[in-house]
Design a protein around this motif. Sequence first.
Motif, PDB file in Angstrom:
ATOM      1  N   ARG A 373       0.829  -1.214   0.000  1.00  0.00           N
ATOM      2  CA  ARG A 373       0.000   0.000   0.000  1.00  0.00           C
ATOM      3  C   ARG A 373       0.864   1.266   0.000  1.00  0.00           C
ATOM      4  O   ARG A 373       0.609   2.202  -0.766  1.00  0.00           O
ATOM      5  CB  ARG A 373      -0.888  -0.017   1.241  1.00  0.00           C
ATOM      6  CG  ARG A 373      -1.819   1.179   1.354  1.00  0.00           C
ATOM      7  CD  ARG A 373      -3.111   0.955   0.626  1.00  0.00           C
ATOM      8  NE  ARG A 373      -3.993   2.088   0.855  1.00  0.00           N
ATOM      9  CZ  ARG A 373      -4.241   3.033  -0.049  1.00  0.00           C
ATOM     10  NH1 ARG A 373      -3.693   2.980  -1.255  1.00  0.00           N
ATOM     11  NH2 ARG A 373      -5.061   4.022   0.230  1.00  0.00           N
ATOM     12  N   GLN A 375       4.025   1.633  -0.953  1.00  0.00           N
ATOM     13  CA  GLN A 375       4.755   1.770  -2.220  1.00  0.00           C
ATOM     14  C   GLN A 375       3.858   2.377  -3.288  1.00  0.00           C
ATOM     15  O   GLN A 375       4.272   3.283  -4.028  1.00  0.00           O
ATOM     16  CB  GLN A 375       5.269   0.404  -2.685  1.00  0.00           C
ATOM     17  CG  GLN A 375       6.478  -0.083  -1.908  1.00  0.00           C
ATOM     18  CD  GLN A 375       6.913  -1.478  -2.326  1.00  0.00           C
ATOM     19  OE1 GLN A 375       7.871  -2.016  -1.797  1.00  0.00           O
ATOM     20  NE2 GLN A 375       6.214  -2.079  -3.278  1.00  0.00           N
ATOM     21  N   GLU A 376       2.628   1.890  -3.384  1.00  0.00           N
ATOM     22  CA  GLU A 376       1.701   2.390  -4.398  1.00  0.00           C
ATOM     23  C   GLU A 376       1.415   3.878  -4.201  1.00  0.00           C
ATOM     24  O   GLU A 376       1.446   4.660  -5.162  1.00  0.00           O
ATOM     25  CB  GLU A 376       0.387   1.598  -4.335  1.00  0.00           C
ATOM     26  CG  GLU A 376       0.505   0.163  -4.796  1.00  0.00           C
ATOM     27  CD  GLU A 376      -0.788  -0.611  -4.574  1.00  0.00           C
ATOM     28  OE1 GLU A 376      -1.677  -0.079  -3.863  1.00  0.00           O
ATOM     29  OE2 GLU A 376      -0.909  -1.743  -5.082  1.00  0.00           O
ATOM     30  N   VAL A 377       1.141   4.281  -2.963  1.00  0.00           N
ATOM     31  CA  VAL A 377       0.774   5.669  -2.688  1.00  0.00           C
ATOM     32  C   VAL A 377       1.969   6.600  -2.856  1.00  0.00           C
ATOM     33  O   VAL A 377       1.892   7.628  -3.540  1.00  0.00           O
ATOM     34  CB  VAL A 377       0.176   5.795  -1.274  1.00  0.00           C
ATOM     35  CG1 VAL A 377      -0.039   7.274  -0.919  1.00  0.00           C
ATOM     36  CG2 VAL A 377      -1.139   5.031  -1.184  1.00  0.00           C
ATOM     37  N   ASP A 379       4.792   6.254  -4.436  1.00  0.00           N
ATOM     38  CA  ASP A 379       5.367   6.314  -5.785  1.00  0.00           C
ATOM     39  C   ASP A 379       4.526   7.173  -6.729  1.00  0.00           C
ATOM     40  O   ASP A 379       5.008   7.588  -7.785  1.00  0.00           O
ATOM     41  CB  ASP A 379       5.521   4.904  -6.344  1.00  0.00           C
ATOM     42  CG  ASP A 379       6.773   4.750  -7.192  1.00  0.00           C
ATOM     43  OD1 ASP A 379       7.729   5.527  -6.982  1.00  0.00           O
ATOM     44  OD2 ASP A 379       6.801   3.866  -8.059  1.00  0.00           O
ATOM     45  N   ARG A 380       3.269   7.443  -6.369  1.00  0.00           N
ATOM     46  CA  ARG A 380       2.395   8.258  -7.226  1.00  0.00           C
ATOM     47  C   ARG A 380       2.470   9.745  -6.888  1.00  0.00           C
ATOM     48  O   ARG A 380       1.995  10.580  -7.661  1.00  0.00           O
ATOM     49  CB  ARG A 380       0.935   7.802  -7.083  1.00  0.00           C
ATOM     50  CG  ARG A 380       0.631   6.443  -7.687  1.00  0.00           C
ATOM     51  CD  ARG A 380      -0.874   6.300  -7.925  1.00  0.00           C
ATOM     52  NE  ARG A 380      -1.653   6.540  -6.716  1.00  0.00           N
ATOM     53  CZ  ARG A 380      -2.145   5.587  -5.941  1.00  0.00           C
ATOM     54  NH1 ARG A 380      -1.920   4.323  -6.232  1.00  0.00           N
ATOM     55  NH2 ARG A 380      -2.858   5.892  -4.868  1.00  0.00           N
ATOM     56  N   LEU A 381       3.055  10.078  -5.754  1.00  0.00           N
ATOM     57  CA  LEU A 381       3.059  11.472  -5.310  1.00  0.00           C
ATOM     58  C   LEU A 381       4.115  12.286  -6.051  1.00  0.00           C
ATOM     59  O   LEU A 381       5.198  11.780  -6.344  1.00  0.00           O
ATOM     60  CB  LEU A 381       3.320  11.534  -3.802  1.00  0.00           C
ATOM     61  CG  LEU A 381       2.224  10.941  -2.913  1.00  0.00           C
ATOM     62  CD1 LEU A 381       2.667  10.953  -1.453  1.00  0.00           C
ATOM     63  CD2 LEU A 381       0.920  11.706  -3.079  1.00  0.00           C
ATOM     64  N   PRO A 382       3.829  13.556  -6.352  1.00  0.00           N
ATOM     65  CA  PRO A 382       4.808  14.401  -7.043  1.00  0.00           C
ATOM     66  C   PRO A 382       6.050  14.610  -6.189  1.00  0.00           C
ATOM     67  O   PRO A 382       5.960  14.873  -4.989  1.00  0.00           O
ATOM     68  CB  PRO A 382       4.048  15.723  -7.239  1.00  0.00           C
ATOM     69  CG  PRO A 382       3.004  15.731  -6.176  1.00  0.00           C
ATOM     70  CD  PRO A 382       2.597  14.303  -6.002  1.00  0.00           C
ATOM     71  N   SER A 385       9.785   9.126  -5.252  1.00  0.00           N
ATOM     72  CA  SER A 385       9.919   7.851  -5.955  1.00  0.00           C
ATOM     73  C   SER A 385      10.354   6.819  -4.934  1.00  0.00           C
ATOM     74  O   SER A 385      11.141   7.117  -4.034  1.00  0.00           O
ATOM     75  CB  SER A 385      10.934   7.945  -7.101  1.00  0.00           C
ATOM     76  OG  SER A 385      12.214   8.321  -6.614  1.00  0.00           O
ATOM     77  N   CYS A 386       9.844   5.613  -5.070  1.00  0.00           N
ATOM     78  CA  CYS A 386      10.054   4.619  -4.017  1.00  0.00           C
ATOM     79  C   CYS A 386      10.384   3.258  -4.622  1.00  0.00           C
ATOM     80  O   CYS A 386       9.552   2.661  -5.316  1.00  0.00           O
ATOM     81  CB  CYS A 386       8.809   4.524  -3.136  1.00  0.00           C
ATOM     82  SG  CYS A 386       9.012   3.487  -1.695  1.00  0.00           S
ATOM     83  N   SER A 466       0.375  12.300   1.836  1.00  0.00           N
ATOM     84  CA  SER A 466      -0.120  12.682   0.512  1.00  0.00           C
ATOM     85  C   SER A 466      -0.517  14.147   0.480  1.00  0.00           C
ATOM     86  O   SER A 466      -0.143  14.894  -0.443  1.00  0.00           O
ATOM     87  CB  SER A 466      -1.315  11.807   0.119  1.00  0.00           C
ATOM     88  OG  SER A 466      -0.950  10.454   0.038  1.00  0.00           O
ATOM     89  N   THR A 470       1.789  17.171  -1.606  1.00  0.00           N
ATOM     90  CA  THR A 470       1.179  18.018  -2.638  1.00  0.00           C
ATOM     91  C   THR A 470       1.368  19.487  -2.290  1.00  0.00           C
ATOM     92  O   THR A 470       1.767  20.302  -3.134  1.00  0.00           O
ATOM     93  CB  THR A 470      -0.310  17.679  -2.777  1.00  0.00           C
ATOM     94  OG1 THR A 470      -0.460  16.299  -3.115  1.00  0.00           O
ATOM     95  CG2 THR A 470      -0.953  18.546  -3.863  1.00  0.00           C
TER      96      THR A 470
END
Length: 477
Positions: A373, A375-377, A379-382, A385-386, A466, A470
């Motif tokens: 969970r 890693q998914e979150v 890695d998507r954030l501006p 990177s993970c 998150s 942002t």
Amino acid sequence: MSSLWLISQHVRSMSEPQLSMLWSLAADIQEELRQGAAKPYRDVIKVCWGDLHSGRLKPLTFVRQVLAACFYPQLLESSKLPPDVKRRAEWLLERCEGGSVGSYTLTAGIGDVVQRISEFIRRRDGGVPSRPENIFITSGSQRALTKVLKVLVSSEASPRAGVLVPVPGHSVTMSSAVAQGAVTVPYFLCEEEGWTLKVEELQRALDSAQGVCSPLALYVINPGNPAGLVQSRESMQEVVRFVAEKKLFLLADEVYQDYVHGGSSRFVSYKRVVAEMEAPLSDSVQLASFHSASKGTMGECGLRAGFVELLNVDSAVMEFVYKLFSTDSCAAVSGQVALDVMSCPPRPGDPSYPRYRQETQHIRSTLAHNVKRAQEVLDRLPGLSCQPAAGGAFLFPRVQLPPKALRRAQEAGIEPDTFYCMKLLEEAGVLVSPGCDFGQKEGTHHFRVSLLVCSDVMEELLRRVSSFQTDFMKEFS
């Protein structure tokens, strides 16, 4: 002469972890919250270290029942404790002087507990022999590592001894080496390939030590901390050949061996890899492997107990090892009790086994869920990177800090990732460890986040990070 001058120059050269400053700030914020300060969060989520119980994951019932009965033997007369708990507590108390956990034990630990640790190692390693006389229980694995470094490192040596250490790696270990008078020689794990360990990088590090120090040991962490790498057997064999060729002592930190959650990844100990290689490697590579009751599903950080097993160490050197370990009092008996349970847990058919199995599976499944969970979150954030983690208890995301943030950090006189972590703590109430405490390639910035928390805390953590990330990128871009 001022007492200040009596402090070792090596101790003076140690740097204070940046986390110490952040921890103090977190304490101030918590006090403000207690006094009713208005903040966009109600509490501080501390995920700066791998403490399972502080993450609201419950202790194992069998462990605590055995501890309770050992500390208060009157409980053995109670009908509330399962029979196997009573048997275990009675067995342990029989091995304590005066039948009390308040008594000293042998320096290396209770003899029969050391024997059970040896049997645990043999089972773990597919039958590879393990000798109890080569095992020493200490107040945590880091204490054991410090003892081994004292044997290896002479503070008067010229040139100074060197220890190859991973970057990123465990900061306490690096400090321990420096405190003994060693020079830490960094070798970099390859972030772009999932933090892999490459032998050519070990060679580069060894070459860089020429004229600076005389390397005598290689320290590896498997599964990785903070990076989460789980080495393949092939990679470990390459490392073993390297240390044999370069005549280095191998220090294997394997405290997260119970945490492997990356698909086909599987933990294999360095002891087993060495033993299963052909001679002369199998009987010549000198190894110290470390494990602990603090990590894995046991998670008993506060009990402070770990052990080291030595392999292929010359008998003359072992005499000094025995002497050095004998200068300490024994490890806390409570921790030795935890190590006994870790080495010999309830088995199928025991009354406590169903509950023990359910609790350990819950911890492992929660960690595996949190890893996926997070890693998914992240890695998507501006700006984040993970790399995936196949094992261990942490993620080590990389932060792309905008120039404006770098300037602000420079103006404040702090490391860039410390500045980032400070902002995360102040604005989101999340305490993580800055990457500079673990080492990183120049120009890169990271933070370490523990995943040993219950699922609802993880969701709240990811929500806060998150939102913060942002806003942070908007503010500083």
